[in-house]
Enzyme design. Structure first.
Site: not given
Length: 371
Positions: A361-362
């Site tokens: 997600h980062c």
């Protein structure tokens, strides 16, 4: 003109022209600054036009460059099975990035410092009245409170919005996209540690920041959990701890019952207590779903992010980390399939990326479709 067509046009522009554009004064290239009011941030299951990513640089990763590039290429290829991917890369790295990621990934030559697109890129919002249109919120990335120099990454949001001819909303606060999580129905979750912090927002109270978040993302309810200051580079982003799988349902990264007590287990306990009592923007209590963290993953560094919750929802699928704990990996897939019925769950290894304190997600940021 759609963002996709604009980006494809940019990709066939000569490198010299692209570099010249990047060298222009920022004021000449920035899209007009829009008012924050009248916009809302959709949840991640809203259909995507494409996904943005960025290619890690050798100056930031050193001896780990090859490993982290393998991780990013694997994520990019997985996402590209479901939707277009546009990957920003330094001009000198563009050819190698394109080769590693394959034909399903477009490479855009834009100077970057690192891969953390969730934090450096814009957070996109749509008109709250349901009309066509899109804007990008620039959260004024400052290297997670000036912990690292990010000369190029500080301008990534502006570069993306200018290239895509998308209006830019310059936030009155400093933060990162990984420090917010929305349900698309008026509720936002955040950690105090990464927002109410003098390294980002000196002199601003939680109420000040909450008002700004409500205006920027079109929410009416902000659920705050305490988080942890100063123990990781992000000051504990919410997207490593808790996510909305749908309105009213929060999935939490849950430590093993026998895990030693430390600041992270304390932060989990505090957040769990808050979420068990919380009411969302609809006035409904939240259902909390546990997503157990892996245990049998061998020796890892102190910054390793062992969180399945840092997954990424794509069109028709979910890209989920694989940590090598066979039982935990298998259980995570089963839980996420139940949370996202009808979506294909694809697991990818993130060993080097995790050592850098981040995850899938980062490294991703969605461009939502206009409706």
């Amino acid at each position: 003109m759609s963002r996709r067509r604009t980006l494809q046009t940019a990709l066939v522009t000569a490198v010299g022209a692209a570099l010249a554009a990047c060298a222009r004064p920022a004021g000449e290239r920035a899209a007009p600054v829009a008012s924050a009011r009248g916009w809302r941030m959709p949840d991640e299951t809203h259909p995507h036009e494409l996904t943005y990513m960025a290619w890690p640089t050798r100056r930031n990763w050193g001896a780990d460059t090859s490993g982290v590039r393998n991780d990013i290429a694997g994520i990019a290829r997985a996402v590209a099975r479901f939707e277009p991917v546009v990957l920003l890369a330094d001009e000198r790295d563009a050819k190698a990035a394109a080769k590693a990621c394959g034909s399903g990934v477009e490479v855009l030559p834009v100077p970057v410092d690192d891969l953390w697109m969730r934090d450096t890129g814009p957070s996109f919002v749509l008109p709250s009245d349901g009309s066509k249109g899109i804007a990008g919120v620039d959260l004024n990335f400052n290297g997670w409170g000036n912990k690292q120099p990010h000369t190029h990454d500080a301008h990534v949001a502006r570069e993306i919005l200018a290239d895509g001819e998308i209006r830019r909303i310059k936030a009155p606060i400093v933060g990162e996209g990984g420090s917010i999580e929305v349900d698309g129905q008026g509720t936002l979750m955040a950690t105090e540690s990464s927002w109410v912090n003098d390294n980002r927002n000196p002199g601003k109270s939680r109420d000040d920041i909450e008002r700004a978040l409500k205006d920027l993302f079109g929410v009416t309810t902000v659920i705050w959990v305490k988080g942890v200051k100063g123990q990781d580079i992000t000051d504990y982003h919410i997207d490593a701890l808790a996510r909305f799988s749908e309105p009213g349902v929060v999935v939490m990264s849950t430590p093993d019952a026998e895990a030693p007590r430390d600041v992270w287990t304390d932060a989990y306990d505090q957040a769990r207590g808050v979420l068990d009592r919380a009411v969302d923007a609809r006035g409904e209590r939240l259902e909390v779903v546990e997503l157990p963290e892996p245990v049998d993953i061998g020796r890892r560094g102190a910054d390793f992010l062992a969180s399945y919750v840092n997954y990424y929802v794509v069109n028709g699928g979910v890209v989920l980390p694989r940590f090598g704990d066979a039982r935990a990996d298998r259980d995570a897939v089963a839980i996420v399939r139940e949370l996202y019925p009808g979506r294909q769950v694809v697991q990818v290894p993130v060993d080097t990326l995790g050592e850098g304190g981040g995850g899938i997600h980062c490294a991703t940021q969605q461009l939502p479709e206009e409706r």
